[in-house]
Design a protein around this motif. Structure first.
Motif, PDB file in Angstrom:
ATOM      1  N   GLY A  49      41.815  27.062  14.693  1.00  0.00           N
ATOM      2  CA  GLY A  49      42.416  25.724  14.553  1.00  0.00           C
ATOM      3  C   GLY A  49      43.939  25.780  14.639  1.00  0.00           C
ATOM      4  O   GLY A  49      44.582  24.851  15.148  1.00  0.00           O
ATOM      5  N   PHE A  50      44.531  26.891  14.163  1.00  0.00           N
ATOM      6  CA  PHE A  50      45.999  27.043  14.270  1.00  0.00           C
ATOM      7  C   PHE A  50      46.411  27.052  15.744  1.00  0.00           C
ATOM      8  O   PHE A  50      47.391  26.440  16.145  1.00  0.00           O
ATOM      9  CB  PHE A  50      46.488  28.358  13.654  1.00  0.00           C
ATOM     10  CG  PHE A  50      46.198  28.570  12.197  1.00  0.00           C
ATOM     11  CD1 PHE A  50      45.662  27.576  11.395  1.00  0.00           C
ATOM     12  CD2 PHE A  50      46.497  29.805  11.604  1.00  0.00           C
ATOM     13  CE1 PHE A  50      45.409  27.797  10.044  1.00  0.00           C
ATOM     14  CE2 PHE A  50      46.259  30.026  10.268  1.00  0.00           C
ATOM     15  CZ  PHE A  50      45.708  29.027   9.490  1.00  0.00           C
ATOM     16  N   VAL A  51      45.627  27.815  16.535  1.00  0.00           N
ATOM     17  CA  VAL A  51      45.957  27.963  17.956  1.00  0.00           C
ATOM     18  C   VAL A  51      45.925  26.595  18.649  1.00  0.00           C
ATOM     19  O   VAL A  51      46.831  26.245  19.417  1.00  0.00           O
ATOM     20  CB  VAL A  51      44.968  28.944  18.647  1.00  0.00           C
ATOM     21  CG1 VAL A  51      45.200  29.007  20.148  1.00  0.00           C
ATOM     22  CG2 VAL A  51      45.091  30.334  18.037  1.00  0.00           C
ATOM     23  N   PHE A  52      44.899  25.818  18.344  1.00  0.00           N
ATOM     24  CA  PHE A  52      44.778  24.500  18.972  1.00  0.00           C
ATOM     25  C   PHE A  52      45.823  23.524  18.456  1.00  0.00           C
ATOM     26  O   PHE A  52      46.306  22.664  19.207  1.00  0.00           O
ATOM     27  CB  PHE A  52      43.344  23.956  18.818  1.00  0.00           C
ATOM     28  CG  PHE A  52      42.441  24.502  19.885  1.00  0.00           C
ATOM     29  CD1 PHE A  52      42.246  23.828  21.072  1.00  0.00           C
ATOM     30  CD2 PHE A  52      41.858  25.739  19.723  1.00  0.00           C
ATOM     31  CE1 PHE A  52      41.456  24.364  22.091  1.00  0.00           C
ATOM     32  CE2 PHE A  52      41.063  26.285  20.726  1.00  0.00           C
ATOM     33  CZ  PHE A  52      40.867  25.597  21.910  1.00  0.00           C
ATOM     34  N   ALA A  53      46.209  23.673  17.169  1.00  0.00           N
ATOM     35  CA  ALA A  53      47.255  22.794  16.639  1.00  0.00           C
ATOM     36  C   ALA A  53      48.589  23.113  17.329  1.00  0.00           C
ATOM     37  O   ALA A  53      49.324  22.203  17.728  1.00  0.00           O
ATOM     38  CB  ALA A  53      47.364  22.957  15.127  1.00  0.00           C
ATOM     39  N   VAL A  54      48.883  24.399  17.514  1.00  0.00           N
ATOM     40  CA  VAL A  54      50.123  24.780  18.210  1.00  0.00           C
ATOM     41  C   VAL A  54      50.081  24.233  19.643  1.00  0.00           C
ATOM     42  O   VAL A  54      51.062  23.684  20.153  1.00  0.00           O
ATOM     43  CB  VAL A  54      50.326  26.322  18.211  1.00  0.00           C
ATOM     44  CG1 VAL A  54      51.484  26.728  19.115  1.00  0.00           C
ATOM     45  CG2 VAL A  54      50.579  26.823  16.795  1.00  0.00           C
ATOM     46  N   ALA A  84      55.793  27.671  10.972  1.00  0.00           N
ATOM     47  CA  ALA A  84      54.805  28.325  10.098  1.00  0.00           C
ATOM     48  C   ALA A  84      53.507  28.563  10.856  1.00  0.00           C
ATOM     49  O   ALA A  84      52.927  29.647  10.795  1.00  0.00           O
ATOM     50  CB  ALA A  84      54.545  27.480   8.857  1.00  0.00           C
ATOM     51  N   LEU A  85      53.075  27.553  11.583  1.00  0.00           N
ATOM     52  CA  LEU A  85      51.839  27.698  12.358  1.00  0.00           C
ATOM     53  C   LEU A  85      52.001  28.713  13.466  1.00  0.00           C
ATOM     54  O   LEU A  85      51.164  29.576  13.674  1.00  0.00           O
ATOM     55  CB  LEU A  85      51.465  26.357  12.997  1.00  0.00           C
ATOM     56  CG  LEU A  85      50.442  25.488  12.313  1.00  0.00           C
ATOM     57  CD1 LEU A  85      50.123  24.293  13.178  1.00  0.00           C
ATOM     58  CD2 LEU A  85      49.170  26.270  12.017  1.00  0.00           C
ATOM     59  N   LYS A  86      53.121  28.587  14.162  1.00  0.00           N
ATOM     60  CA  LYS A  86      53.358  29.496  15.295  1.00  0.00           C
ATOM     61  C   LYS A  86      53.408  30.949  14.794  1.00  0.00           C
ATOM     62  O   LYS A  86      52.855  31.844  15.424  1.00  0.00           O
ATOM     63  CB  LYS A  86      54.657  29.121  16.001  1.00  0.00           C
ATOM     64  CG  LYS A  86      54.779  29.829  17.338  1.00  0.00           C
ATOM     65  CD  LYS A  86      56.085  29.539  18.017  1.00  0.00           C
ATOM     66  CE  LYS A  86      56.365  30.605  19.066  1.00  0.00           C
ATOM     67  NZ  LYS A  86      57.756  30.922  19.188  1.00  0.00           N
TER      68      LYS A  86
END
Ligand SMILES: Nc1ncnc2c1ncn2[C@@H]1O[C@H](COP(=O)(O)OP(=O)(O)O)[C@@H](O)[C@H]1O
Ligand SMILES: O=C(OP(=O)(O)O)[C@H](O)COP(=O)(O)O
Length: 408
Positions: free
Chosen positions: A236-241, A250-252
């Protein structure tokens, strides 16, 4: 080839169950482990049935399995798994901290009818984690040393069926092989899902295995086997980025830390092609002296769960569906505070035809109290969604080759 045809062509375990014969049985008892302790034993329970069949038939079982990946915290000896197998079998088994060395081979030769010998974590052999074509895996030390000692190979580890590793695809090339009961049951369940051809099917895709999940989702969307995919967990982090850009450091950083930046581009491509079919988190939970939820643009530290708004949004997606497939948790489920997103979505999904799979997903489903409500609990996570996506599993291919070659 259709799964029903595959099932017709592959010999099942009854063809390999013979008193006095030595069976090499590949199972998947890879389990969630914290501080060296198994915290969910679902896969062990499932495969104990297979070992019981072999033992009751008077066969001599040599068990191959793995735990974790080299370098990870959960990469342990299978000695930890031994008492769990014994608990479910209600009989002692043998364990040797060796795989292909003289001690393992001596113990295999000395096995008596009905005995079970668990070998050490097969991924302690460096060759096991290198994926190659079956013909090359038949030339590995693992296969060369063990195959001559055995009569049959039984593949039962559905959860690892998507890996072209020596213990999965090497043995079928050189000896008569059959499918175990866990594997067979999974293939039968998969053929039921296939019949839906994607209609009313949503996938909740989370967890930590980013490359495998993205690959499986690409196939699922391309072949139209799901109507919607909602992402959580590390994937989900990858798709949010990918959806919101890289403004959010923070996500990146989380994505970068795991070396997954190249997957952001693949996620972008999926979003541009299938944007309306893909749901991406809009908020996350973080730990600031307890759980607090922050929207994706305000995030300044490592996210540990999807946030409340995302959970609501995904629940609406589930409400519209007929079948919900759950693969990989939405957050850090080992901590109760961050298991909420996963647990709430599992409970919503259990009102539908719920199919769930993967070691940690099963653990979360047990926490959520939905295991008994599920239509199908798969021992496999990515193996399950990859097969639904239309990928041919290396294990299936190798077993088919073996069936044609050895004709049991
Ligand atoms: N946001 C997150 N932060 C930290 N860990 C996470 C997060 N989301 C998921 N995880 C972790 O991912 C792991 C499970 O991923 P995976 O092995 O892919 O699932 P499964 O075993 O169900 O296939 C768990 O240890 C879980 O804590
Ligand atoms: O747990 C597994 O897969 P899953 O997390 O997709 O359910 C299998 O044991 C395969 O493990 P691997 O992904 O390290 O090859």
């Amino acid at each position: 080839m259709l799964l029903n045809e595959v099932l017709n062509q592959l010999p099942n375990i009854n063809k390999c169950l013979e008193k006095g014969k030595i069976l090499i049985i590949r199972i998947d008892i890879n389990s969630p482990i914290i501080n060296g302790k198994i915290i969910d034993d679902y896969r062990i329970r499932a495969h104990s049935y297979t070992l019981r069949l072999a033992s009751d038939a008077g066969a001599r079982a040599v068990v191959l399995a793995h735990q974790g990946r080299p370098g990870q915290d959960d990469f342990t000896s299978l000695e930890v798994h031994k008492p769990y197998i014994e608990k479910y079998l209600e009989r002692p088994i043998k364990f040797v901290d060796d795989i292909i060395g003289p001690e393992a081979r001596r113990q295999i030769k000395e096995l008596k009818d009905g005995e079970i010998l668990l070998l050490e974590n097969v991924r302690m052999l460096s060759e096991e984690v290198i994926e190659k074509v079956p013909e090359a895996q038949a030339e590995t030390m693992l296969v060369k040393k063990l195959a001559p000692l055995a009569d049959y190979y039984v593949f039962d580890g559905f959860a690892v069926a998507h890996r072209s590793q020596p213990s999965v695809v090497g043995f079928p090339m050189v000896m008569p092989s059959c499918m175990g009961p866990v594997f067979e049951k999974e293939l039968r369940a998969l053929s039921v899902v296939f019949e839906k051809r994607g209609k009313g099917v949503v996938l909740l895709a989370g967890g930590a295995k980013i490359p495998d999940t993205i690959k499986a989702v690409e196939q699922l969307l391309k072949n139209g086997f799901v109507e919607k995919v909602a992402f959580g967990g590390l994937v989900g982090f990858v798709f949010a980025v990918a959806r919101y850009g890289v403004l959010n450091t923070a996500l990146k950083q989380e994505v970068e830390k795991g070396g997954y930046l190249p997957y952001v581009e693949r996620a972008r491509q999926l979003l541009s092609k299938y944007g309306e079919k893909i749901e991406v988190p809009v908020d996350f939970a973080i730990n600031q002296n307890g759980r607090i939820d922050v929207d994706v643009f305000s995030l300044a530290q490592q996210p540990l769960d999807i946030g409340k708004s995302t959970t609501m949004q995904y629940k609406e997606v589930i409400d519209q569906a007929e079948v919900a497939i759950f693969s990989g948790p939405m957050g850090y489920i080992e901590d109760e505070r961050f298991a909420t997103g996963t647990v709430e979505l599992l409970r919503a999904a259990a009102k539908k035809k719920l199919i769930l799979g993967g070691g940690h997903t099963i653990l979360a489903a047990e926490k959520a109290g939905v295991i008994d409500k599920a239509f199908h609990v798969s021992t496999g996570g990515r193996a399950f969604i990859s097969t639904i996506g239309g990928e041919e599993m290396p294990a299936v291919k190798a077993l088919l080759t073996s069936a044609a070659k050895f004709r049991l």
